[in-house]
Structures are given as C-alpha cells and as structure tokens.
Enzyme design. Structure first.
Site, PDB file in Angstrom:
ATOM      1  N   HIS A   1       0.826  -1.210   0.000  1.00 17.26           N
ATOM      2  CA  HIS A   1       0.000   0.000   0.000  1.00 17.26           C
ATOM      3  C   HIS A   1       0.857   1.255   0.000  1.00 17.26           C
ATOM      4  O   HIS A   1       2.055   1.213   0.261  1.00 17.26           O
ATOM      5  CB  HIS A   1      -0.979   0.018   1.178  1.00 17.26           C
ATOM      6  CG  HIS A   1      -0.334   0.069   2.536  1.00 17.26           C
ATOM      7  ND1 HIS A   1      -0.063  -1.058   3.277  1.00 17.26           N
ATOM      8  CD2 HIS A   1       0.093   1.110   3.288  1.00 17.26           C
ATOM      9  CE1 HIS A   1       0.490  -0.711   4.425  1.00 17.26           C
ATOM     10  NE2 HIS A   1       0.607   0.604   4.468  1.00 17.26           N
TER      11      HIS A   1
ATOM     12  N   HIS B   1       3.887   7.365   3.317  1.00 19.33           N
ATOM     13  CA  HIS B   1       4.868   6.272   3.258  1.00 19.33           C
ATOM     14  C   HIS B   1       4.508   5.275   2.159  1.00 19.33           C
ATOM     15  O   HIS B   1       3.387   5.275   1.647  1.00 19.33           O
ATOM     16  CB  HIS B   1       4.977   5.548   4.608  1.00 19.33           C
ATOM     17  CG  HIS B   1       3.733   4.829   5.052  1.00 19.33           C
ATOM     18  ND1 HIS B   1       2.751   5.425   5.820  1.00 19.33           N
ATOM     19  CD2 HIS B   1       3.300   3.553   4.851  1.00 19.33           C
ATOM     20  CE1 HIS B   1       1.789   4.558   6.066  1.00 19.33           C
ATOM     21  NE2 HIS B   1       2.082   3.405   5.482  1.00 19.33           N
TER      22      HIS B   1
ATOM     23  N   GLU C   1       7.639   1.449   5.008  1.00 11.53           N
ATOM     24  CA  GLU C   1       7.073   0.441   5.899  1.00 11.53           C
ATOM     25  C   GLU C   1       7.367  -0.934   5.302  1.00 11.53           C
ATOM     26  O   GLU C   1       7.179  -1.153   4.100  1.00 11.53           O
ATOM     27  CB  GLU C   1       5.554   0.636   6.027  1.00 11.53           C
ATOM     28  CG  GLU C   1       4.870  -0.373   6.934  1.00 11.53           C
ATOM     29  CD  GLU C   1       3.364  -0.141   7.049  1.00 11.53           C
ATOM     30  OE1 GLU C   1       2.838   0.794   6.404  1.00 11.53           O
ATOM     31  OE2 GLU C   1       2.711  -0.907   7.784  1.00 11.53           O
TER      32      GLU C   1
HETATM   33 CO    CO Z   1       1.058   1.666   6.160  1.00 17.85          CO
END
Ligand code: CO
Length: 148
Positions: free
Chosen positions: A8, A90, A139
């Site tokens: 994502h 992110h 991440e």
């Molecule tokens: Co995230």
C-alpha cells in the site's frame, strides 16, 4: 532480502471522511473499508482497494491507506503540521520474513523507527527512516496470512 509486492501507499489526511468521499466520488473507488482506530499508532485508518487490473474485480491490486491522526502527538500529526492538506506519507512493501528483513536493514545501517509491531493489516511491520531511504518513509510488512 527479496523485495515483495507493494502492499500500500500511506496517505495522511486531516479529515478521513472527506478523503473517503474524495476517493469514492472523484476517483471512482468502489471498495473502501470501514474506518477503524489503530490505538497503538494513534491513527484512524481505512483502505481504498484498487482492482488488480483495469476493469478487474477488487482485490489483488494495491491499496491506498488513509491515515488520520487521533491525537496531537500521533506520528501523523507531525506530518500534517508540515503538510496541512495531507499527502503521501509512506510506501509499504511486503516481505516473507519480518525478522530477516529487519536484520537486513539494520545490517545496511538503516535507522529503524521503533520496535516491530502489529500494523493495520494485523501482521508485523516496522518503519525505516526516510533519511536513510532516499527520502521515503518505508514500511516493511510481513505478508498477510493466506495472501499468497
Ligand atoms: Co502503512
């Protein structure tokens, strides 16, 4: 380490409900999850699921993770102080083994932000400092069970 799928893109927003309406009404998203609060990270979250190909069914594609801070000391609050309208926060990539990935980044001298913890998808995650990642807060997420 072997790079996995992009899971994502995290997007910070000062108003989650307005962002949901934007993705639904302007972007034409048809699969948006119910918002929930992730207490540990002090954010209210939902996912905009994109199809795996144009005209395809939802699922299998990537997601936009919408993040609204729930407290003034939320990590996302600091981002919004600098970017009041919100924006890209992110990128999240999947890995098969979170412990091995952490060791890999540590061995490469990358600064990891805090402990490995359970993220919004219910699987272990950690974040790597943007200054060590060409400007992108990154991440790293263990592949969700049953995803592959
Ligand atoms: Co995230």
């Amino acid at each position: 380490m072997k790079l996995g799928r992009m899971n994502h893109i995290g997007v910070a927003t000062p108003d989650l409900d307005a962002s949901i309406a934007f993705y639904r009404d302007v972007m034409g998203a048809t699969d948006i999850t119910e918002p929930f609060v992730l207490e540990e990270q002090k954010v209210r979250v939902c996912f905009v699921n994109t199809p795996n190909h144009s005209g395809g069914d939802a699922g299998g594609g990537t997601q936009v993770e919408l993040l609204e801070p729930t407290t003034a000391d939320s990590p996302v609050s600091g981002f919004l102080a600098k970017n009041p309208a919100g924006g890209q926060h992110h990128l999240c990539f999947e890995v098969e083994d979170i412990a091995a990935a952490r060791e890999w980044f540590e061995g490469a001298g990358k600064r990891i932000l805090g402990p490995t913890r359970i993220g919004a998808h219910g699987t272990p995650i950690f974040f790597v400092h943007p200054k060590d990642m060409n400007g992108i807060l990154t991440e790293i997420m263990e592949v969700p069970q049953g995803a592959h």
